[in-house]
Design a protein around this motif. Structure first.
Motif, PDB file in Angstrom:
ATOM      1  N   MET A 125       0.825  -6.993   2.032  1.00 56.94           N
ATOM      2  CA  MET A 125       1.447  -6.397   2.790  1.00 56.94           C
ATOM      3  C   MET A 125       0.366  -6.298   3.694  1.00 56.94           C
ATOM      4  N   ASP A 126       1.005  -6.201   4.711  1.00 55.11           N
ATOM      5  CA  ASP A 126       0.418  -6.029   6.516  1.00 55.11           C
ATOM      6  C   ASP A 126      -0.029  -4.239   6.434  1.00 55.11           C
ATOM      7  N   ALA A 127      -1.097  -4.775   7.441  1.00 55.97           N
ATOM      8  CA  ALA A 127      -1.598  -3.071   7.234  1.00 55.97           C
ATOM      9  C   ALA A 127      -0.650  -2.481   8.226  1.00 55.97           C
ATOM     10  N   GLY A 128      -0.056  -2.521   8.771  1.00 57.43           N
ATOM     11  CA  GLY A 128       0.783  -1.839   9.454  1.00 57.43           C
ATOM     12  C   GLY A 128       1.915  -1.585   9.084  1.00 57.43           C
ATOM     13  N   ARG A 129       2.179  -1.914   7.317  1.00 54.01           N
ATOM     14  CA  ARG A 129       3.141  -1.792   6.658  1.00 54.01           C
ATOM     15  C   ARG A 129       2.910  -0.797   5.865  1.00 54.01           C
ATOM     16  N   ILE A 130       1.530   0.047   5.663  1.00 52.13           N
ATOM     17  CA  ILE A 130       1.289   0.248   4.830  1.00 52.13           C
ATOM     18  C   ILE A 130      -0.514   1.220   4.505  1.00 52.13           C
ATOM     19  N   ASN A 131      -0.043   2.122   4.884  1.00 52.85           N
ATOM     20  CA  ASN A 131      -1.930   3.348   5.531  1.00 52.85           C
ATOM     21  C   ASN A 131      -2.856   2.850   3.965  1.00 52.85           C
ATOM     22  N   GLU A 132      -3.491   2.338   4.494  1.00 49.82           N
ATOM     23  CA  GLU A 132      -5.017   1.671   3.577  1.00 49.82           C
ATOM     24  C   GLU A 132      -5.798   2.101   2.190  1.00 49.82           C
ATOM     25  N   THR A 133      -5.248   3.736   2.591  1.00 51.80           N
ATOM     26  CA  THR A 133      -6.203   5.011   1.726  1.00 51.80           C
ATOM     27  C   THR A 133      -4.410   4.798   0.345  1.00 51.80           C
ATOM     28  N   VAL A 134      -3.437   4.762   1.001  1.00 49.21           N
ATOM     29  CA  VAL A 134      -2.110   4.870   0.177  1.00 49.21           C
ATOM     30  C   VAL A 134      -2.733   3.361  -1.011  1.00 49.21           C
ATOM     31  N   ARG A 135      -2.396   2.140   0.246  1.00 48.65           N
ATOM     32  CA  ARG A 135      -2.991   1.109  -0.350  1.00 48.65           C
ATOM     33  C   ARG A 135      -3.767   0.870  -1.653  1.00 48.65           C
ATOM     34  N   GLN A 136      -5.167   1.189  -1.452  1.00 51.85           N
ATOM     35  CA  GLN A 136      -6.080   1.552  -2.504  1.00 51.85           C
ATOM     36  C   GLN A 136      -4.892   2.418  -3.655  1.00 51.85           C
ATOM     37  N   ARG A 137      -4.663   3.210  -4.102  1.00 52.22           N
ATOM     38  CA  ARG A 137      -4.317   4.295  -4.265  1.00 52.22           C
ATOM     39  C   ARG A 137      -3.084   3.428  -5.737  1.00 52.22           C
ATOM     40  N   LEU A 138      -2.435   3.591  -5.136  1.00 52.30           N
ATOM     41  CA  LEU A 138      -0.973   2.687  -5.832  1.00 52.30           C
ATOM     42  C   LEU A 138      -2.052   1.087  -6.709  1.00 52.30           C
ATOM     43  N   ILE A 139      -2.581   0.418  -5.986  1.00 50.35           N
ATOM     44  CA  ILE A 139      -2.999  -0.535  -6.670  1.00 50.35           C
ATOM     45  C   ILE A 139      -4.723   0.164  -7.923  1.00 50.35           C
ATOM     46  N   ASN A 140      -4.827   0.812  -7.365  1.00 47.05           N
ATOM     47  CA  ASN A 140      -5.756   1.152  -8.372  1.00 47.05           C
ATOM     48  C   ASN A 140      -4.787   1.928  -9.733  1.00 47.05           C
ATOM     49  N   GLU A 141      -3.742   2.633  -9.544  1.00 49.39           N
ATOM     50  CA  GLU A 141      -2.580   3.230 -10.627  1.00 49.39           C
ATOM     51  C   GLU A 141      -1.735   1.887 -11.355  1.00 49.39           C
ATOM     52  N   ALA A 142      -1.867   1.222 -11.551  1.00 46.70           N
ATOM     53  CA  ALA A 142      -0.672   0.006 -11.023  1.00 46.70           C
ATOM     54  C   ALA A 142      -2.782  -0.922 -12.188  1.00 46.70           C
ATOM     55  N   LYS A 143      -3.737  -0.961 -11.609  1.00 45.90           N
ATOM     56  CA  LYS A 143      -4.919  -1.247 -12.913  1.00 45.90           C
ATOM     57  C   LYS A 143      -5.589   0.202 -13.538  1.00 45.90           C
ATOM     58  N   PHE A 144      -4.781   0.526 -13.470  1.00 44.06           N
ATOM     59  CA  PHE A 144      -4.674   1.900 -14.629  1.00 44.06           C
ATOM     60  C   PHE A 144      -3.716   2.046 -15.646  1.00 44.06           C
ATOM     61  N   LEU A 145      -2.667   1.649 -15.705  1.00 44.59           N
ATOM     62  CA  LEU A 145      -1.720   1.128 -16.657  1.00 44.59           C
ATOM     63  C   LEU A 145      -1.880   0.012 -17.044  1.00 44.59           C
ATOM     64  N   ARG A 146      -2.538  -0.812 -16.475  1.00 44.95           N
ATOM     65  CA  ARG A 146      -2.889  -2.543 -16.865  1.00 44.95           C
ATOM     66  C   ARG A 146      -4.042  -2.023 -17.773  1.00 44.95           C
ATOM     67  N   ALA A 147      -4.738  -1.389 -17.376  1.00 45.99           N
ATOM     68  CA  ALA A 147      -5.553  -1.247 -18.256  1.00 45.99           C
ATOM     69  C   ALA A 147      -5.377  -0.327 -20.303  1.00 45.99           C
ATOM     70  N   LEU A 148      -4.483   0.346 -19.564  1.00 39.72           N
ATOM     71  CA  LEU A 148      -4.298   1.381 -20.779  1.00 39.72           C
ATOM     72  C   LEU A 148      -3.341   0.096 -22.388  1.00 39.72           C
ATOM     73  N   HIS A 149      -2.989  -0.982 -21.009  1.00 40.71           N
ATOM     74  CA  HIS A 149      -1.556  -1.511 -22.158  1.00 40.71           C
ATOM     75  C   HIS A 149      -2.426  -2.578 -22.597  1.00 40.71           C
ATOM     76  N   TYR A 150      -3.720  -3.166 -21.909  1.00 40.78           N
ATOM     77  CA  TYR A 150      -4.600  -4.156 -22.562  1.00 40.78           C
ATOM     78  C   TYR A 150      -5.254  -3.319 -23.652  1.00 40.78           C
ATOM     79  N   PHE A 151      -5.775  -2.181 -23.441  1.00 41.83           N
ATOM     80  CA  PHE A 151      -6.749  -1.292 -24.445  1.00 41.83           C
ATOM     81  C   PHE A 151      -5.380  -1.069 -26.130  1.00 41.83           C
ATOM     82  N   ASN A 152      -4.165  -1.181 -25.842  1.00 39.06           N
ATOM     83  CA  ASN A 152      -3.532  -1.253 -26.848  1.00 39.06           C
ATOM     84  C   ASN A 152      -3.196  -2.428 -27.786  1.00 39.06           C
TER      85      ASN A 152
END
Length: 491
Positions: A125-152
């Motif tokens: 996403m373009d920088a003007g469309r999303i706050n950078e802190t929010v971007r990283q938080r959302l990406i890391n939430e998705a990574k957490f969920l991906r890790a949970l499914h791979y762990f299972n």
């Protein structure tokens, strides 16, 4: 056209809603038409959470129970579990054609692909469309969920394909991916969770974000990953970080853990979120385990206690967990009579607010909670040091004290490593009943332990191969690069 359920998810469900996890999805759109602003990015990740517990038999809404936990000494298919595939798992006669294995695989990879789409699209996403802190938080939430499914997946099936990018086409190169080794899968899980450790602490979230992944959830899951890998020093370190720095604690009463009024509280590190009678999704375990022969209860009684496993009998009468976990008598809401059940039945998720309609139970299902972190810490310390130390006793005794039973330090202060190990596993068994933990605990102790435990419980079909599940036959048929788990060849 050839296709494979493993990767074919070109559409991802997105919620035109705010970030709160109990919002009802209003519409579904193609991914390329989404991610135009911060709100849509947040809603996209919220939709990934819903893969945990969406309607029907989803992963954390009964599929775990009927597809995995039935293959333990604690559970069996109840009188109203009529599905032959479920009964096969309960009797340990399942094979690669079992449709529950297929669903575990399919739904897990569907959720992984949804995480991949969110990570890729939000990252672009373009920088003007999303706050950078929010971007990283959302990406890391998705990574957490991906890790949970791979762990299972890696614990269920052993080595599995690793896919960490959105599947862009139906080409064979995109669809057909060979299995990675177990070590490679664990490396990916650890990498994702280390990124997710950068998430905010749970106390920093406002009401709109309750239930989302946090730094404490990432650290706790990482401690569990290390424990499973028998990486004792890292399991000690991560669980201690959670204990010392994340602000969790035990509820004063065990019943509080399963109180609707206290959902997402001080002990709940990460949970599957349920909300009945709101156009959302109730916790189906409440109905599946409720009695079917008491007027007005209307339970399914499809998930039953395996009596020969002696789980119920292992609780002392004064253990506060027994009366929360099980029910032996119930009053009918129709005729007011007290009915005594033939055998105790599971009761953790029974919701008194929806008597007669337990499919709408609003009780959350804990995926990881503080009591388990304490037990991880106790187990890892014992294994690392070759014997329990003061801190190991302290950790297990916090759990026992809340259960209103004698502390281990007072009744067995000089246990050796093996004895303390068995004590921790026994405590995990009683503390975490009906929370999707038993099969993992049995299997991680190895084939000999698993088989001897199940045979002692009367499940005589138990065999070494059962510490994994077979790669689903449908996936093998669709993907020529997949191979069956070595333990399941010719079965």
């Amino acid at each position: 056209m050839k296709r494979i359920y493993l990767f074919l998810l070109l559409l991802v469900s997105m919620q035109w809603a705010c970030s709160k996890l109990d919002e009802v999805p209003q519409s579904f759109v193609v991914a390329d038409q989404f991610y135009r602003n911060e709100g849509e990015a947040t809603a996209a990740v919220t939709a990934v959470y819903r893969k945990l517990y969406e309607s029907g038999q989803s992963i954390y809404n009964s599929l775990f129970q009927i597809g995995v936990e039935m293959a333990t000494d604690d559970y069996e298919a109840g009188p109203r579990a009529r599905n032959a595939h479920v009964r096969a798992i309960s009797g340990l006669t399942h094979d690669a054609s079992n449709d529950r294995m297929q669903e575990l695989w399919r739904q897990s990879y569907s959720a992984i692909n949804a995480s991949n789409v969110a990570i890729d699209k939000i990252g672009a996403m373009d920088a003007g469309r999303i706050n950078e802190t929010v971007r990283q938080r959302l990406i890391n939430e998705a990574k957490f969920l991906r890790a949970l499914h791979y762990f299972n997946l890696v614990r269920w099936f052993g080595g599995v394909p690793i896919v960490i990018k959105e599947t862009p086409s139906l080409s064979e190169d995109a669809l057909y991916v060979a299995k990675a080794t177990e070590d490679e899968v664990y490396n990916q899980i650890i990498e994702d969770l280390k990124n997710a450790e950068q998430l905010p602490a749970w106390k920093s979230y406002g009401a709109a974000d309750i239930g989302r992944a946090t730094s404490g959830a990432a650290k706790s899951l990482l401690a569990k990953v290390y424990l499973t890998k028998k990486d004792w020093p890292n399991a000690v370190q991560k669980s201690k970080e959670v204990i010392d720095s994340e602000g969790y604690d035990l509820f004063p009463e065990f019943a509080d853990v399963f109180s609707v009024a206290k959902k997402n509280g001080i002990e709940h590190i990460f949970s599957a979120q349920f909300l009945g009678n709101a156009g959302y999704q109730g916790n189906s375990l409440a109905s599946r385990s409720a009695p079917a022969d008491i007027p007005g209860i209307n339970g399914d009684y499809a998930d039953a206690l395996h009596w020969e496993g002696n789980l119920y009998q292992s609780f002392t009468a004064n253990d506060a967990r027994r009366q929360v976990t099980f029910v032996s008598q119930m009053v009918s809401p129709v005729d007011g009579k007290l009915y005594t059940l033939t055998r105790p039945q599971f009761h953790k998720y029974y919701d008194e607010a929806v008597v007669g309609n337990q499919g709408q139970s609003s009780k959350n299902l804990p995926i990881i909670r503080y009591a388990e972190v304490l037990l991880i810490y106790a187990e890892a310390l014992n294994e690392q040091n070759g014997a329990p130390n003061t801190q190991a006793y302290w950790a297990i005794d916090k759990v026992r004290a809340r259960a209103r039973i004698a502390t281990l330090q007072s009744v067995a202060p000089s246990l050796n490593q093996a004895q303390f190990r068995d004590s921790v596993f026994q405590e995990r068994r009683k503390e975490l009943v009906f929370e999707y933990q038993r099969w993992f605990d049995l299997s991680r102790r190895g084939a000999e332990y698993y088989v001897s435990t199940l045979k002692a419980a009367g499940k005589t079909q138990a065999a070494p191969r059962h510490i994994h599940f077979p790669t689903p036959q449908r996936e093998l048929d669709l993907n020529p690069k997949l191979k069956q788990h070595p333990d399941w060849i010719n079965y």
